[in-house]
Every structure is written in structure tokens, then in C-alpha cells.
Write a protein that holds these residues in place. Structure first.
Motif, mmCIF file in Angstrom:
data_model
loop_
_atom_site.group_PDB
_atom_site.id
_atom_site.type_symbol
_atom_site.label_atom_id
_atom_site.label_comp_id
_atom_site.label_asym_id
_atom_site.label_seq_id
_atom_site.Cartn_x
_atom_site.Cartn_y
_atom_site.Cartn_z
ATOM 1 N N ILE A 43 0.834 -1.204 0.000
ATOM 2 C CA ILE A 43 0.000 0.000 0.000
ATOM 3 C C ILE A 43 0.866 1.250 0.000
ATOM 4 C CG2 ILE A 43 -1.620 1.346 1.383
ATOM 5 C CD1 ILE A 43 -2.881 -1.312 2.266
ATOM 6 N N VAL A 47 0.776 4.169 -2.788
ATOM 7 C CA VAL A 47 0.462 5.541 -2.400
ATOM 8 C C VAL A 47 1.553 6.490 -2.894
ATOM 9 C CG1 VAL A 47 0.263 7.113 -0.437
ATOM 10 C CG2 VAL A 47 -0.982 4.941 -0.423
ATOM 11 N N GLU A 48 2.798 6.088 -2.716
ATOM 12 C CA GLU A 48 3.906 6.923 -3.176
ATOM 13 C C GLU A 48 3.893 7.064 -4.697
ATOM 14 O OE1 GLU A 48 8.813 7.177 -2.819
ATOM 15 O OE2 GLU A 48 7.708 5.463 -1.983
ATOM 16 N N HIS A 50 1.413 7.220 -6.595
ATOM 17 C CA HIS A 50 0.362 8.146 -7.011
ATOM 18 C C HIS A 50 0.470 9.494 -6.303
ATOM 19 C CE1 HIS A 50 -1.992 5.400 -9.536
ATOM 20 N NE2 HIS A 50 -1.601 4.448 -8.713
ATOM 21 N N GLY A 52 0.871 10.381 -3.262
ATOM 22 C CA GLY A 52 0.203 10.561 -1.983
ATOM 23 C C GLY A 52 1.180 10.357 -0.841
ATOM 24 N N ARG A 53 0.675 10.456 0.377
ATOM 25 C CA ARG A 53 1.534 10.196 1.534
ATOM 26 C C ARG A 53 0.721 9.484 2.607
ATOM 27 N NH1 ARG A 53 1.480 13.265 6.298
ATOM 28 N NH2 ARG A 53 -0.154 14.869 6.332
ATOM 29 N N ILE A 54 1.381 8.586 3.316
ATOM 30 C CA ILE A 54 0.755 7.888 4.432
ATOM 31 C C ILE A 54 0.705 8.835 5.623
ATOM 32 C CG2 ILE A 54 0.897 5.943 6.013
ATOM 33 C CD1 ILE A 54 0.241 5.049 3.244
ATOM 34 N N ALA A 64 -4.251 7.768 4.230
ATOM 35 C CA ALA A 64 -3.360 8.465 3.304
ATOM 36 C C ALA A 64 -4.097 9.662 2.729
ATOM 37 C CB ALA A 64 -2.905 7.533 2.181
ATOM 38 N N PHE A 66 -4.056 12.635 -0.656
ATOM 39 C CA PHE A 66 -3.593 12.881 -2.009
ATOM 40 C C PHE A 66 -3.998 14.293 -2.424
ATOM 41 C CE2 PHE A 66 -4.261 8.422 -1.460
ATOM 42 C CZ PHE A 66 -3.285 7.781 -2.193
ATOM 43 N N ALA A 72 -6.016 9.408 -6.164
ATOM 44 C CA ALA A 72 -6.453 8.673 -4.970
ATOM 45 C C ALA A 72 -7.326 7.485 -5.351
ATOM 46 C CB ALA A 72 -7.219 9.613 -4.034
ATOM 47 N N CYS A 75 -5.288 4.837 -7.072
ATOM 48 C CA CYS A 75 -4.486 4.129 -6.073
ATOM 49 C C CYS A 75 -5.333 3.092 -5.353
ATOM 50 C CB CYS A 75 -3.899 5.124 -5.076
ATOM 51 S SG CYS A 75 -2.859 4.375 -3.806
ATOM 52 N N ILE A 79 -4.625 -0.864 -5.198
ATOM 53 C CA ILE A 79 -4.431 -1.538 -3.909
ATOM 54 C C ILE A 79 -5.253 -2.820 -3.877
ATOM 55 C CG2 ILE A 79 -4.980 -1.409 -1.443
ATOM 56 C CD1 ILE A 79 -4.177 1.545 -1.534
#
Length: 276
Positions: A43, A47-48, A50, A52-54, A64, A66, A72, A75, A79
Motif C-alpha cells: 500500500i 500511495v507513493e 500516485h 500521496g503520503r501515508i 493516506a 492525495f 487517490a 491508487c 491496492i
């Protein structure tokens, strides 16, 4: 967090949670924790990818954010595909399934953490999702429904704990919901199957109904087929050349003659000899 330090921003929040986590832990703590770690790694990588960040990984949940709503949702789809693929590669007696909720909303920012209804709604949306599924808010739907090759089922306004009812949508792909196992890739027909398939409205090929009529006439006795063909031409001539209906007289005569001839031909041989 004091009022003068509160910052806000509009962001897309993705909340993923393991379905039946307590049951899985009760059945196999070590195996469940190992699987959870493996899936969290996957995951985080997606996320990275796309952008995004956790934000948090407390318990069995993953939160997460985005900057892009489209990223998002993409992603989330990847997932569920990744988890389904890993399950098929290593079959498990009790497979782990995630439910995902996505919301676009205003959040409060405190360092690297985010809070507020924007996060809470995403969390409640994942509770509406089926195992292996994705549910999005109407704010997300408005941004992505015409930008992604996925389907959407409207769930209407579902009651959610401590949240005012809002319209939500379930993602589908290939005519099936994600909760039915995975997002399947639609199978495309082979070139040979495409060539065989009838194409409705194709003006370069005979229409299917014309072929059906020709096949039907071929199965009839030749006199009957000829009579029907002549009758059809007479009807067409009448329809396109005159407002007065006259075709019924010649058509009736033709059909009567064919019926009489067929009846006489099909009489038993003994009856015909008695007439001689």
C-alpha cells in the motif's frame, strides 16, 4: 493544538481498514501480522507512486492523503488489485481483505497529522464498503466519474455514525463490484470472434433479418416460395406507387392457386386413381 496554529486545507483522504481483523488475529496472530505488514508495504508503495503520503497506520487501518482526487481513486483500485493478486499467488485459509473509503473534504492540519470531518467521513465510508471494495463520497464522484474507466453504483444516503447522511458511490469494474473478489480485467474478444460477431447497423453487410428471410424461403417448397416472393413484390409496388390498395386481389389469387395445387399434390395416391 491551539486555535492560532490551526491550518486547514482541502485534500483527498483515503482510509483503508482490514475486514474482520479481530477474527483473523484470533485464528492466527503471527500469520495475520505478517500478512498485514506485507500488505502495508504494498500500500505504501502504491500511495507513493500516485503522489500521496501515508498519514497514519494505527492498528489495522491505513490513512493516506492525495493532492489529486483521480490519483487517490486510481491508487485504491490498484491496492485492491495488488492484494487480490497476492492472495491468488499465496492462497490462504483466511484471506485478508481491505475495505477502502475515499473523501474529498476540508481537514485541519497539525504537523504531519490531519483531523476533522474530511477524515471522519472517509473512515465511515470504508465501513460501507464490501471486503475488497471501494466506496467514495459524492464530492469524489463529482471529480472522477467522467475521468476513469470504472463504473459507479449509487448507494444513496446511508446513515453513518456521528456523520450527517451523505450520498456515496461504490466502485465497479467489468460489471462487478470490487467486493466480489477483485477488479477483474475485462476480456476482449479475439480477432476471429470479432469477425464472427454480427455488427448491428453495419450497412456494408446484409442485415441479419434479410438472411433469416432468405433461409426461411429456401426451406419452403419452390412453388410456395415463388408465390410468396411475387406477392411481396406486388405489395411493395402497391405501397410505393398508389394510395389505393389493390394488391389483395392478385395476392389472394396467387396464394389460393398455390394452396389448391399443394392440396391436390398431397392427396393420397388411391384417391387420385379413383377419380380416373
Amino acid at each position: 493544538m491551539t486555535d492560532d496554529k490551526v491550518k486547514r486545507r482541502l485534500t483527498t483522504v483515503l482510509c483503508a481498514d482490514v475486514y474482520g481483523y479481530s477474527r483473523l488475529m484470533e485464528a492466527d496472530e503471527t500469520g495475520t501480522l505478517e500478512t498485514l505488514r506485507r500488505y502495508r508495504t504494498a500500500i505504501a508503495r502504491l500511495v507513493e507512486r500516485h503522489d500521496g503520503r501515508i498519514v497514519n497506520t494505527w492498528g489495522d487501518a491505513v490513512i493516506a492523503e492525495f493532492a489529486s482526487v483521480v490519483e487517490a481513486v486510481q491508487c485504491a483500485v490498484e491496492i485492491q488489485q495488488e492484494i487480490s493478486q497476492q492472495d491468488s499467488d499465496v492462497p490462504q485459509a483466511n484471506p485478508m481483505r481491505f475495505r477502502i473509503g475515499i473523501n474529498l473534504g476540508d481537514v485541519m492540519v497539525d504537523g504531519s497529522d490531519i483531523y476533522g470531518d474530511g477524515v471522519n467521513i472517509a473512515s465511515r465510508l470504508q465501513e460501507l464498503a464490501e471486503p475488497g471494495g471501494v466506496v467514495i463520497s459524492s464530492s469524489v464522484y463529482d471529480q472522477v466519474h467522467n475521468k476513469l474507466s470504472v463504473g459507479f453504483d449509487c448507494l444513496g444516503q446511508r446513515p453513518m455514525k456521528n456523520i450527517a447522511p451523505l450520498t456515496s458511490y461504490r466502485l465497479t469494474l467489468g460489471g462487478r463490484t470490487a467486493g466480489q473478489g477483485s477488479f477483474p480485467i475485462e476480456e476482449s474478444p479475439t480477432p476471429r470472434e470479432t469477425a464472427r460477431a454480427p455488427r448491428i447497423g453495419d450497412r456494408h453487410e446484409p442485415s441479419s433479418w434479410t438472411q433469416v428471410v432468405l433461409d426461411w424461403l429456401a426451406k419452403l417448397p419452390r412453388p410456395v416460395a415463388a408465390a410468396l416472393t411475387v406477392s411481396a413484390f406486388l405489395i411493395l409496388i402497391n405501397v410505393f406507387t398508389s394510395h389505393k390498395i389493390w394488391f389483395h386481389w392478385p395476392v389472394a389469387a396467387i396464394l389460393f392457386g398455390v394452396i389448391l395445387r399443394t392440396a391436390l399434390r398431397d392427396r393420397p395416391e388411391s384417391d387420385r386413381k379413383g377419380e380416373r
